[in-house]
Design an enzyme around this catalytic site. Structure first.
Site, PDB file in Angstrom:
ATOM      1  N   PHE A 211       7.266   5.509  15.396  1.00  0.00           N
ATOM      2  CA  PHE A 211       6.563   5.944  14.111  1.00  0.00           C
ATOM      3  C   PHE A 211       5.203   5.485  14.148  1.00  0.00           C
ATOM      4  O   PHE A 211       5.130   4.127  14.057  1.00  0.00           O
ATOM      5  CB  PHE A 211       7.531   5.567  12.823  1.00  0.00           C
ATOM      6  CG  PHE A 211       6.707   6.198  11.776  1.00  0.00           C
ATOM      7  CD1 PHE A 211       7.440   7.266  10.989  1.00  0.00           C
ATOM      8  CD2 PHE A 211       5.629   6.030  10.922  1.00  0.00           C
ATOM      9  CE1 PHE A 211       6.764   8.041  10.060  1.00  0.00           C
ATOM     10  CE2 PHE A 211       5.042   6.489   9.912  1.00  0.00           C
ATOM     11  CZ  PHE A 211       5.973   7.626   9.415  1.00  0.00           C
ATOM     12  N   LYS A 351      -0.652  -1.661   5.578  1.00  0.00           N
ATOM     13  CA  LYS A 351       0.566  -2.287   4.708  1.00  0.00           C
ATOM     14  C   LYS A 351       0.265  -3.541   4.368  1.00  0.00           C
ATOM     15  O   LYS A 351      -0.659  -3.773   3.380  1.00  0.00           O
ATOM     16  CB  LYS A 351       1.832  -2.261   5.660  1.00  0.00           C
ATOM     17  CG  LYS A 351       2.059  -0.764   5.747  1.00  0.00           C
ATOM     18  CD  LYS A 351       3.797  -0.865   5.949  1.00  0.00           C
ATOM     19  CE  LYS A 351       4.093   0.486   6.892  1.00  0.00           C
ATOM     20  NZ  LYS A 351       4.986   1.175   5.684  1.00  0.00           N
TER      21      LYS A 351
HETATM   22  O1  PSZ Z   1       8.147   7.989   5.513  1.00  0.00           O
HETATM   23  C1  PSZ Z   1       6.784   7.646   5.986  1.00  0.00           C
HETATM   24  O2  PSZ Z   1       5.938   8.198   5.899  1.00  0.00           O
HETATM   25  C2  PSZ Z   1       6.878   6.085   6.083  1.00  0.00           C
HETATM   26  S1  PSZ Z   1       7.949   5.020   5.601  1.00  0.00           S
HETATM   27  C3  PSZ Z   1       7.136   3.845   6.640  1.00  0.00           C
HETATM   28  C4  PSZ Z   1       6.209   4.335   6.803  1.00  0.00           C
HETATM   29  C5  PSZ Z   1       5.663   5.602   6.957  1.00  0.00           C
HETATM   30  N1  PSZ Z   1       5.292   3.243   7.723  1.00  0.00           N
HETATM   31  C6  PSZ Z   1       3.937   3.688   8.204  1.00  0.00           C
HETATM   32  C7  PSZ Z   1       3.431   3.397   9.365  1.00  0.00           C
HETATM   33  C8  PSZ Z   1       3.981   2.570  10.379  1.00  0.00           C
HETATM   34  O3  PSZ Z   1       5.405   1.840   9.964  1.00  0.00           O
HETATM   35  C9  PSZ Z   1       3.566   2.380  11.636  1.00  0.00           C
HETATM   36  C10 PSZ Z   1       4.478   1.307  12.360  1.00  0.00           C
HETATM   37  N2  PSZ Z   1       2.701   2.937  12.044  1.00  0.00           N
HETATM   38  C11 PSZ Z   1       1.870   3.966  11.195  1.00  0.00           C
HETATM   39  C12 PSZ Z   1       2.506   4.158   9.825  1.00  0.00           C
HETATM   40  C13 PSZ Z   1       1.610   4.869   8.898  1.00  0.00           C
HETATM   41  O4  PSZ Z   1       0.918   4.073   8.028  1.00  0.00           O
HETATM   42  P1  PSZ Z   1       0.659   4.892   6.478  1.00  0.00           P
HETATM   43  O5  PSZ Z   1       2.127   5.115   5.834  1.00  0.00           O
HETATM   44  O6  PSZ Z   1      -0.021   3.723   5.811  1.00  0.00           O
HETATM   45  O7  PSZ Z   1      -0.206   5.984   6.663  1.00  0.00           O
END
Ligand code: PSZ
Length: 494
Positions: A211, A351
């Protein structure tokens, strides 16, 4: 202004538990004002949450919402909701609250320093008009905790856009190495109609189960769930297997080493295949622990091997520490556990770091301005808060706390999986970044739901795992409460 004002806000937090204030405050709690344990008064979501949900559903797709919180009354590891329930939060806003809720040090930083308030009020376009203290903030705050060997920093707003821009930096550096001199007229005209050579056919190698975000570019490297990807065009980029280990790790060393070899061989093969296809791999993107995909761990040897393959092929190694960064594994950066031969080329974060961005090598700095750029490029207000977070991490020795709490949690999870082997297995992780696998998706969802009725806010990951993502202020006595409630729901499972 109320939430920025300690004079108003802190009494309201205390007021929430006011009648038994001194009795309920856990004696050894790192966050003053925490209750002794959770309180559940209604079903969760309760009636007020349901009303608000119905209202919100009229104006947006609100199907993902679990409850409406009362952030004025939440404190430390405890999340209060609008129905008067107070839950021990081991999920912390998808792993993004380093010090839990309303940490007094952060409230104080804002109430006692007008400059910090103005930093929030006047959000600049950082790439054009940074404030006088921006350089020193970058140096003292972000570079002060940079992964060893990385001295360049680019700030962004969130995890997805950090990865997006890091991929762009990787592609630009890859092409820059091949180019002699300036852009050619052909490159300049062809990029305007999305054609090579200006828009070259290059790829980023990612892993099944990964992810990296949901925006258009990075979505091609996200493979955790189909629902994230359906209907959206994607690049044909290489996808390698990520190791799936047998547990306990210490009893399955030979099999797990063979699994590393299998996955690394597949990575090498994909480099060859995509070079032959005319779409060479410019970079590898990988999470130190695949989080959304189910808390899948890779061994230090696996990551060392990846770094070798990337180097051999002139590709960059991007370690995505969006979820693992900022301390939950017991080190500031999870890849510090891997004993790599020098730094990765890029490390992205967001985060628990509160601000997004990436650390990188000088090679990945584009020679021209405006190529890695957007309006805000992060937010100095978030850096003010991060500065406060880092002060508390140091003052309260929170990385050591994470190790102690993590040891207690992992031991407890291992005991529970021995007691209930038909229900949970594969207790795993580092620090408090932990998970267990349930015997089915249905059981997982059921356990997470029943934990909530006992005052524990937890979360799932992957097909069938429960993950723990507590704040860095999560202590042993919180671990005891969590393990006790988990034992209760396991013992009540029919
Ligand atoms: O469902 C979702 O969109 C979620 S639930 C948890 C996340 C996103 N995590 C974000 C995430 C991450 O865990 C890793 C390893 N890389 C990139 C991202 C993306 O970060 P945001 O959500 O800040 O854009």
């Amino acid at each position: 202004m109320a939430s920025l004002c300690a004079q108003k806000c802190i009494p309201s937090i205390y007021g929430r538990f006011g009648h038994v204030r001194s009795a309920v405050r856990a004696a050894s709690s790192l966050v003053a004002g925490e209750p002794k344990g959770p309180t559940v008064k209604t079903q969760i979501p309760g009636p007020r949450s349901k009303e608000l949900l119905q209202e919100l559903n009229q104006i947006q797709q609100a199907g993902s919402i679990q409850l409406f919180a009362d952030y004025d009354r939440s404190i430390g590891n405890y999340l209060a909701d609008v129905d008067g329930n107070v839950m021990l939060d081991v999920y912390t806003q998808i792993s993004s609250m380093p010090l839990g809720y309303n940490h007094p040090h952060l409230l104080q930083m804002l109430t006692e320093n007008p400059h910090n308030i103005k930093t929030i009020v006047n959000r600049p376009a950082l790439g054009v008009f940074p404030g006088a203290d921006w350089n020193s903030k970058l140096k003292n705050v972000l570079l002060g905790i940079a992964p060893a060997g990385l001295d360049q920093i680019t700030t962004m707003a969130c995890g997805s856009c950090s990865n997006e821009n890091a991929y762009k930096a990787i592609f630009m550096a890859y092409r820059q190495k091949q180019r002699k001199g300036d852009f050619t007229p052909e490159e300049i005209s062809s990029c305007m109609i999305n054609q090579a050579p200006g828009s070259p056919d290059l790829s980023i190698l990612s892993f099944h189960g990964a992810f990296h975000g949901r925006t258009m570019g990075v979505l091609s490297t996200t493979h955790s769930k189909a629902i994230h990807k359906l209907d959206v065009p994607a690049f044909d980029w290489p996808i390698a297997p990520f190791p799936i280990y047998r547990y306990p790790l210490e009893d399955n060393k030979a099999e797990n080493a063979a699994e590393d070899k299998r996955c690394l061989a597949a990575v090498e093969q994909l480099f060859e295949d995509y070079a032959k296809k005319g779409r060479p791999v410019a970079g590898i993107v990988v999470e130190p622990i695949q989080a959304e995909g189910g808390d899948n761990e890779g061994s230090p040897e696996f990551f060392q091997g990846l770094q070798k393959v990337a180097r051999k092929n002139g590709a960059s190694l991007l370690i995505d520490e969006v979820q693992t960064g900022g301390g939950p594994t017991g080190k500031m950066w999870c890849h510090e556990h891997f004993n790599l031969d020098g730094p990765p080329d890029v490390v992205t974060f967001s985060k628990k770091m509160l601000i997004g961005g990436f650390y990188h090598t000088a090679e990945l700095k584009p020679p021209q301005a405006y190529r890695i750029f957007n309006t805000w490029m992060g937010d100095p207000g978030k850096l003010v808060l991060l500065e406060g977070v880092l002060e508390v991490i140091k003052r309260d020795n929170l990385l050591e706390q994470v190790k102690r709490s993590g040891d207690r949690l992992l031991l407890g999870l291992k005991q529970l999986q021995n007691e209930y082997p038909a229900l949970i297995s594969r207790a795993r992780g580092r620090g408090t970044f932990l998970a267990v696998t349930c015997s089915s998706t249905k059981l997982r969802d059921d356990l997470v739901g029943r934990l909530k009725t006992k005052g524990i806010q937890s979360g799932g990951c992957g097909e069938d795992s429960i993950r723990l993502r507590p704040a860095l202020v999560f202590q042993e006595h919180h671990a005891e409460i969590f393990l006790d409630r988990l034992r209760q729901v396991l013992s009540e499972t029919k």
